[in-house]
Motif scaffolding. Structure first.
Motif, PDB file in Angstrom:
ATOM      1  N   LEU A 114       0.818  -0.568   0.136  1.00 35.01           N
ATOM      2  CA  LEU A 114       0.347  -0.103   0.119  1.00 35.01           C
ATOM      3  C   LEU A 114       0.438   1.247  -0.185  1.00 35.01           C
ATOM      4  N   ARG A 116       3.157   1.792  -1.493  1.00 36.85           N
ATOM      5  CA  ARG A 116       4.113   2.074  -2.365  1.00 36.85           C
ATOM      6  C   ARG A 116       3.586   2.118  -3.563  1.00 36.85           C
ATOM      7  N   GLY A 117       1.365   1.793  -3.210  1.00 39.27           N
ATOM      8  CA  GLY A 117       0.404   2.192  -4.927  1.00 39.27           C
ATOM      9  C   GLY A 117       0.257   0.777  -4.910  1.00 39.27           C
ATOM     10  N   GLU A 118       0.713  -0.580  -4.941  1.00 36.73           N
ATOM     11  CA  GLU A 118       0.308  -1.703  -5.674  1.00 36.73           C
ATOM     12  C   GLU A 118      -0.973  -1.492  -5.134  1.00 36.73           C
ATOM     13  N   HIS A 119      -1.677  -2.068  -6.789  1.00 37.00           N
ATOM     14  CA  HIS A 119      -3.814  -2.117  -6.084  1.00 37.00           C
ATOM     15  C   HIS A 119      -3.394  -3.770  -6.827  1.00 37.00           C
ATOM     16  N   TYR A 121      -3.069  -5.563  -4.254  1.00 42.80           N
ATOM     17  CA  TYR A 121      -2.555  -6.387  -2.845  1.00 42.80           C
ATOM     18  C   TYR A 121      -3.336  -7.355  -2.189  1.00 42.80           C
TER      19      TYR A 121
END
Ligand SMILES: Nc1ncnc2c1ncn2[C@@H]1O[C@H](COP(=O)(O)OP(=O)(O)OP(=O)(O)O)[C@@H](O)[C@H]1O
Ligand SMILES: [Mg+2]
Lengths: 237, 402
Positions: A114, A116-119, A121
């Protein structure tokens, strides 16, 4: 293309100043870890093992000397950049597991993603939970509801969240019984076999047995540096 | 050198170019904040209560101050173009001075002479002192409105009574009233008018000037009201009267009601500020309690902050998390306080003003909005320092903290 060296230290010295005196925690340490290496660091208490690991992990800054992580010189980077390296390139595993108590196991694993902005997750944290050998249902548990071994597995899954190149573990088995310790080390060895560079600080010779290379430290210096072929065979067993 | 430049290029393409905190992270921090507040229910509720009290105090006192002002300007809205003239050299105003004032005021202005006396009434209904005004018949409609009945006739033993006097003593048109040795018939009841600087007819009796003269044997006037045709001319008329009458000696003093109102308005503004100040103090206290709660929270969670920082949470991220907590406390407290303010304002108004309609006046609603925003702002400001401190913790030291 991956870098030949995951970690390279060039004449690194760390001095802690306290009041009038000062402690030389690291004394002109130069070393390099190959990408995909499995290293254990041993030595008496206060010899500088944690300091070394913290400097490699961009948690601490050397007083002098250069540190390269995957070829990038990190010793001159600012706090913001070092935070990003910790997030993306390093996976930390601690002695006291250090999971966030208010989050469930799955949320703990998802946290770095999160950041890092990983969708993806949710999916990925489930995968990781399975990969470290934990049941799906344990994912909804809070850390306090898990055993030490289970917590450390979650911590390892969290360390893997952003697929870092380097795993740094400071006495990962220090709070576990022998059997669980061996399981955790098997897990780390498996990660190493899949190409991760793993560095483990330990007091336990049995733990060091798993690794390909063992550094012994004393008073902030590296005393011996042994790469043992038979260790690799033991670990692969 | 070669290896470092090579990887710095690859690392840029690898890591997503996101802002410091992405939307999902914000959602996580928010959930995080809620859980952390829920972990310490009592402590969090107390902080909320502090904000509630602060917002309540600011809004209710603001409404109170605002209503005082509203009721005041309502009562005096009609008198902006009036001058009141009091005797200076003598105790009363003579017919001669009245004529002079009339001449000085000019054709555009009405000059209304008044006589006034407090009279002891001993009657079946009333027992006490009541203000009597003597007005010329033709002047009565200029100063007061009649709710029921009609105005008294010239020289007749008739009177008008104020709305409050009528309702307090249950007097109706056609009733009789004994004043000194006279008997007056009530011919009309006035519309409620509110407090004034010229006359206060709500609790008074109004009789014809001639009747007044006959009853009390007074032939001079207590004061004059000059009603100027327009506000712009007030200053001119005032100067003209003063020039004419006060040239050699100060015969009269001229009171400009607009000026007086301005003075009063200034005073009310000060009262409002004072009341708001009291409210603000309670909000500051609430802010300190949030500061305290948040500081405790930061200290307790030092280790957690260390973990979060170690695994790659930025300083801004940590700060954000704590700010969310204080923002949540502030939102909860301010929302509750805002709702309760209607109740608080209602209570204050019904106790002190006897008129609760001011509660829904736009300026009162504004006070509540002001209170709410102040509550939120105080919470966030109080959270700022602890949040900043949390973000500045060194990850290693924080990790070592037990
Ligand atoms: N923050 C600090 N301030 C001052 N001195 C420190 C600090 N951190 C470490 N030291 C000192 O640096 C030296 C090395 O510490 P370090 O934690 O690296 O040892 P270690 O090998 O990890 O020991 P242990 O096996 O007990 O964990 C010690 O003498 C320690 O007292
Ligand atoms: Mg250590």
């Amino acid at each position: 293309m991956r870098n030949k060296y995951a970690v390279r230290l060039d004449n690194v010295t760390k001095i802690y100043r306290m009041g009038r005196g000062s402690v030389k925690a690291l004394d002109s340490v130069s070393l390099s870890f190959l990408t995909g290496d499995f290293v254990s660091i041993m030595g008496p208490s206060g010899s500088g093992k944690s300091t070394l690991l913290n400097i490699i992990g961009c948690l601490d800054i050397p007083t002098s000397g250069e540190v390269y992580i995957a070829g990038e010189n990190v010793s001159k980077l600012g706090e913001k950049e070092r935070t990003k390296i910790r997030r993306d390139k390093i996976g930390f595993v601690f002695q006291h597991f250090n999971l966030i108590p208010t989050l469930t196991a799955l949320e703990n694993i998802a946290f770095p993603m999160l950041l890092r902005g990983e969708h993806r997750y949710e999916e990925r944290s489930r995968e990781l939970l399975r990969a470290v050998g934990l049941d799906e249902e344990l994912g909804e548990h809070k850390p306090a509801e898990l055993s030490g071994g289970e917590q450390q597995r979650v911590a390892i899954a969290r360390a893997l969240a952003n697929d870092p190149e380097i795993i740094l573990a400071d006495e990962p088995t220090g709070n576990l019984d022998t059997k669980t310790s061996m399981e955790i080390m098997e897990l780390l060895a498996a990660l190493n076999r899949r190409g991760k560079t793993v560095v483990v600080v330990t007091h336990d010779p049995l733990v060091a047995e798993f690794t390909k290379r063992t550094l012994r430290m004393l008073d902030g210096r590296i005393l011996t540096d042994i790469t043992d072929i038979t260790d690799r065979i033991t670990a692969a067993r | 050198m070669a290896e470092s430049s090579q990887t710095s290029r690859t690392s840029q393409t690898e890591s997503p170019q996101h802002a410091d905190i992405c939307v999902e992270m914000r959602a996580v921090f928010l959930r995080f904040a809620i859980r952390n507040l829920a972990r310490h229910k009592l402590r969090s509720s107390l902080a909320v209560v502090g904000i509630v009290i602060g917002v309540l105090a600011i809004s209710s006192l603001g409404i109170f101050g605002n209503s005082i002002k509203l009721s005041f300007s309502e009562a005096f809205s009609a008198v902006g173009n009036e001058l009141v003239i009091y005797p200076r050299s003598e105790s009363m105003i003579s017919e001669k001075i009245l004529r002079e004032v009339e001449r000085a005021a000019g054709a555009g202005s009405d000059v209304i002479p008044l006589r006034q006396k407090y009279v002891r009434i001993n009657d079946v209904r009333i027992n006490g002192r009541v203000a009597f005004y003597g007005l010329r018949c033709e002047d009565i409609p200029l100063l007061v409105d009649i709710e029921r009945g009609r105005a008294p006739k010239r020289s007749a033993s008739e009177c008008l009574i104020g709305a409050k006097l009528a309702s307090d003593h249950d007097m109706k048109v056609g009733n009789r009233m004994h004043a000194e040795t006279y008997e007056l018939r009530i011919t009309g009841i006035l519309k409620e008018r509110g407090i004034g600087f010229d006359i206060n007819p709500d609790e008074a009796v109004i009789i014809d000037m001639k009747t007044f003269e006959r009853m009390f044997n007074i032939s001079k006037y207590n004061y004059l009201i000059v009603r100027v045709d327009s506000i712009e001319n007030v200053e001119k008329v005032k100067e003209s009267i003063e020039k004419r009458l006060n040239k050699r000696e100060e015969k009269v003093s001229v009171l400009d009601l607009r000026r007086l109102m301005e003075t009063f308005e200034e005073a009310f503004a000060k009262i409002s500020v004072f009341l708001l100040g009291i409210g603000a103090i309670s909000l500051v206290v609430a802010g300190v309690s949030i500061l305290n709660v948040m500081t405790m929270s930061v200290v307790e969670r030092t280790k957690e902050i260390g973990i979060m920082r170690a695994i790659g949470t930025s300083r801004i991220g940590v700060m954000c998390m704590f700010l969310y907590e204080s923002l949540l406390l502030g939102l909860a407290g301010s929302a509750i306080g805002g709702v309760l303010s209607f109740g608080g304002g209602f209570l204050i108004l019904s106790f002190w003003m006897q008129k609760t309609s001011y509660l829904l006046a736009p300026s009162s609603i504004l006070c509540i909005i002001f209170g709410i925003s102040f509550g939120i702002a105080t919470s966030v400001l109080s959270g700022l320092y602890p949040a900043w401190r949390a973000s500045m913790l060194s990850p290693i030291d924080a990790l070592k903290y037990e």
